[in-house]
Design a protein around this motif. Structure first.
Motif, PDB file in Angstrom:
ATOM      1  N   VAL A 126      -3.866 -13.920  16.013  1.00  0.00           N
ATOM      2  CA  VAL A 126      -4.152 -14.166  17.427  1.00  0.00           C
ATOM      3  C   VAL A 126      -2.914 -13.903  18.275  1.00  0.00           C
ATOM      4  O   VAL A 126      -2.978 -13.229  19.312  1.00  0.00           O
ATOM      5  N   GLU A 127      -1.778 -14.441  17.848  1.00  0.00           N
ATOM      6  CA  GLU A 127      -0.538 -14.245  18.592  1.00  0.00           C
ATOM      7  C   GLU A 127      -0.205 -12.764  18.684  1.00  0.00           C
ATOM      8  O   GLU A 127       0.257 -12.276  19.719  1.00  0.00           O
ATOM      9  N   ASN A 128      -0.428 -12.049  17.583  1.00  0.00           N
ATOM     10  CA  ASN A 128      -0.131 -10.623  17.571  1.00  0.00           C
ATOM     11  C   ASN A 128      -1.033  -9.854  18.534  1.00  0.00           C
ATOM     12  O   ASN A 128      -0.578  -8.944  19.233  1.00  0.00           O
ATOM     13  N   LYS A 129      -2.314 -10.246  18.602  1.00  0.00           N
ATOM     14  CA  LYS A 129      -3.244  -9.555  19.502  1.00  0.00           C
ATOM     15  C   LYS A 129      -2.885  -9.816  20.964  1.00  0.00           C
ATOM     16  O   LYS A 129      -2.954  -8.913  21.797  1.00  0.00           O
ATOM     17  N   ILE A 130      -2.510 -11.062  21.263  1.00  0.00           N
ATOM     18  CA  ILE A 130      -2.099 -11.384  22.629  1.00  0.00           C
ATOM     19  C   ILE A 130      -0.866 -10.581  23.012  1.00  0.00           C
ATOM     20  O   ILE A 130      -0.779  -9.996  24.098  1.00  0.00           O
ATOM     21  N   LEU A 131       0.085 -10.550  22.092  1.00  0.00           N
ATOM     22  CA  LEU A 131       1.314  -9.800  22.329  1.00  0.00           C
ATOM     23  C   LEU A 131       1.018  -8.315  22.486  1.00  0.00           C
ATOM     24  O   LEU A 131       1.595  -7.638  23.335  1.00  0.00           O
ATOM     25  N   LYS A 132       0.086  -7.826  21.667  1.00  0.00           N
ATOM     26  CA  LYS A 132      -0.266  -6.411  21.705  1.00  0.00           C
ATOM     27  C   LYS A 132      -0.818  -6.022  23.071  1.00  0.00           C
ATOM     28  O   LYS A 132      -0.493  -4.965  23.620  1.00  0.00           O
ATOM     29  N   LYS A 133      -1.653  -6.898  23.653  1.00  0.00           N
ATOM     30  CA  LYS A 133      -2.209  -6.618  24.971  1.00  0.00           C
ATOM     31  C   LYS A 133      -1.112  -6.583  26.028  1.00  0.00           C
ATOM     32  O   LYS A 133      -1.136  -5.783  26.947  1.00  0.00           O
ATOM     33  N   LYS A 134      -0.148  -7.511  25.887  1.00  0.00           N
ATOM     34  CA  LYS A 134       0.917  -7.604  26.884  1.00  0.00           C
ATOM     35  C   LYS A 134       1.864  -6.420  26.821  1.00  0.00           C
ATOM     36  O   LYS A 134       2.389  -5.975  27.840  1.00  0.00           O
ATOM     37  N   VAL A 135       2.112  -5.921  25.608  1.00  0.00           N
ATOM     38  CA  VAL A 135       3.173  -4.924  25.463  1.00  0.00           C
ATOM     39  C   VAL A 135       2.659  -3.539  25.121  1.00  0.00           C
ATOM     40  O   VAL A 135       3.455  -2.644  24.863  1.00  0.00           O
ATOM     41  N   SER A 136       1.340  -3.326  25.147  1.00  0.00           N
ATOM     42  CA  SER A 136       0.809  -2.020  24.744  1.00  0.00           C
ATOM     43  C   SER A 136       1.415  -0.893  25.581  1.00  0.00           C
ATOM     44  O   SER A 136       1.686   0.198  25.073  1.00  0.00           O
ATOM     45  N   LYS A 137       1.650  -1.170  26.882  1.00  0.00           N
ATOM     46  CA  LYS A 137       2.243  -0.138  27.735  1.00  0.00           C
ATOM     47  C   LYS A 137       3.688   0.162  27.343  1.00  0.00           C
ATOM     48  O   LYS A 137       4.215   1.222  27.673  1.00  0.00           O
ATOM     49  N   ASN A 138       4.316  -0.792  26.656  1.00  0.00           N
ATOM     50  CA  ASN A 138       5.696  -0.560  26.229  1.00  0.00           C
ATOM     51  C   ASN A 138       5.781   0.483  25.133  1.00  0.00           C
ATOM     52  O   ASN A 138       6.875   0.941  24.788  1.00  0.00           O
ATOM     53  N   GLN A 191      -7.249  -4.801  13.562  1.00  0.00           N
ATOM     54  CA  GLN A 191      -6.464  -5.803  12.854  1.00  0.00           C
ATOM     55  C   GLN A 191      -5.019  -5.770  13.346  1.00  0.00           C
ATOM     56  O   GLN A 191      -4.664  -4.953  14.186  1.00  0.00           O
ATOM     57  N   ALA A 192      -4.202  -6.629  12.790  1.00  0.00           N
ATOM     58  CA  ALA A 192      -2.835  -6.790  13.297  1.00  0.00           C
ATOM     59  C   ALA A 192      -1.893  -5.713  12.772  1.00  0.00           C
ATOM     60  O   ALA A 192      -2.081  -5.163  11.695  1.00  0.00           O
ATOM     61  N   ILE A 193      -0.878  -5.421  13.586  1.00  0.00           N
ATOM     62  CA  ILE A 193       0.307  -4.727  13.075  1.00  0.00           C
ATOM     63  C   ILE A 193       1.423  -5.766  13.067  1.00  0.00           C
ATOM     64  O   ILE A 193       1.743  -6.372  14.099  1.00  0.00           O
ATOM     65  N   ILE A 194       1.955  -6.028  11.898  1.00  0.00           N
ATOM     66  CA  ILE A 194       2.990  -7.055  11.725  1.00  0.00           C
ATOM     67  C   ILE A 194       4.341  -6.353  11.567  1.00  0.00           C
ATOM     68  O   ILE A 194       4.514  -5.517  10.681  1.00  0.00           O
TER      69      ILE A 194
END
Length: 387
Positions: A126-138, A191-194
């Motif tokens: 979950v944390e990874n998905k939230i982070l992914k949404k926030k930083v995808s543009k990065n 799925q997540a990228i860790i």
């Protein structure tokens, strides 16, 4: 609170499981379904953090429930409940995506450890998905030079496969951008990228970080803990700066790649994982192999596909696009009106020796935006961007 759903047709088993979980933690909110059909319907209408599901049930058995829920909400970990005669089926459910299985009657410690580990994994995802949404543009790859176009073509060809990729290039060139683009364009993107920075973790802790540990494995191991490979199960693990990994950890990574099996520190039980591995390094691994610091067999396992990210000095044509990208991004972050760069300023920046690559360019653009005029001129660059 963590919401746990028990799908079990036997009322006494449901009561036992509910009692154990409710007494274990006030943060567990437990709900029940007496058959698979009702359980699937509840999952469609509510969000759960964990599901405990019996295998033998009327109307819809546990395997069917597992397959149905994995199509609806694949991120929810499922623990299967098996009777003595269901063990073979229980093992098979793990190939279908179950997190684990527990036997009837449930052992208290085994149940609670499994629940904690499953919830830990869910939280990481979950944390990874939230982070992914926030930083995808990065993780956009900016540029149209031949070198970047070649990398984008490589990503298109490789992303949909499970081929392992080794990304090389100097510090600051954007190797992590390539890793994220590979994952986001793959069939594992849901799925997540860790990410694991192998250089940032002390050598004595890297194995625990990657593979997890059991309680008592070492002094600070106060409870069982899942590692990054388990958190990445079904997704991708990105091993950044893998050239800095210890030889003992390299041996365990090699086994994980060869057999898709890992073992937590202090444990003797193998755990099967389905993980795509992407690695990156700024080192010359062939030189590291020659000097005995990197395993040649691991290198060949990792380097199925090699992607070399060029230094910024080798893609100067991309600098104007990068300046525009960073100017927009930095202005948005600071909440200020967007500044512009004169043609002369851009030309001068294209002539710089960018030893720190894209990372250095971004820092210089930010400095110029803060200190320069509304239109950043050649004199601003000479004044504020000098080496």
């Amino acid at each position: 609170m963590s919401k746990i759903l028990i799908i079990e047709d036997e009322a006494p088993i449901r009561r036992v499981l509910n009692k154990i979980l409710s007494e274990e933690s006030e943060t567990y909110l437990v709900q029940e379904a007496e058959d698979g059909l009702k359980g699937v319907e509840m999952v469609k209408n509510e969000d759960f953090d964990l599901i405990l599901c019996d295998i033998k049930m009327p109307k819809m058995d546990g395997v069917e429930v597992l397959e149905a829920i994995k199509k609806i909400k694949p991120e929810i970990p499922m623990v299967m409940i098996s009777g003595h005669g269901d063990l073979e089926t229980a093992v098979n459910t793990m190939r279908l995506g179950a997190f684990d299985y527990i036997s009837k009657p449930p052992d208290l410690n085994r149940l609670l450890n499994t629940v904690r580990n499953a919830l830990d994994k869910k939280q990481l995802v979950v944390e990874n998905k939230i982070l992914k949404k926030k930083v995808s543009k990065n993780y956009e790859m900016i540029g149209e030079s031949d070198a970047i176009s070649h990398i984008k073509t490589m990503i298109e060809k490789v992303a949909q496969t499970d081929a392992r990729v080794l990304i090389t290039g100097p510090n600051g060139t954007g190797k992590e951008l390539v890793a994220h683009q590979l994952h986001e364009n793959s069939n594992r993107a849901h799925q997540a990228i860790i990410e694991v920075n192998c250089a940032a973790i002390p050598s004595e802790l890297i194995e625990s970080e990657l593979f997890g540990h059991v309680k008592g494995a070492f002094t600070s191991a106060v409870k069982d803990r899942a590692g990054k490979f388990e958190a990445a199960n079904g997704g991708t693990i990105f091993l950044d700066e893998i050239g800095d990994m210890s030889l003992s950890a390299q041996a365990k990574v090699l086994r994980a790649l060869q057999e898709n099996l890992i073992q937590r520190v202090g444990a003797d039980k193998d755990i099967k994982v389905d993980v795509r591995v992407i690695a990156a390094t700024n080192k010359d691994l062939k030189l590291e192999i020659a000097e005995g610091r990197f395993r040649e067999d691991l290198y060949h396992r990792l380097a199925v596909i090699l992607i070399k990210v060029p230094a910024l000095n080798d893609r100067r044509d991309d600098i104007p696009m990068l300046i525009e990208h960073f100017t927009t991004k930095i202005s948005e972050e600071q909440g200020n009106a967007k500044k512009t760069f004169s043609k002369e300023a851009i030309k001068l920046l294209q002539e710089y020796d960018w030893t720190g690559n894209i990372r250095e360019l971004r820092n210089v653009v930010e400095r110029l935006i803060i200190l320069g005029n509304h239109e950043i001129s050649e004199s601003d660059v000479n004044l504020f961007a000098s080496k």
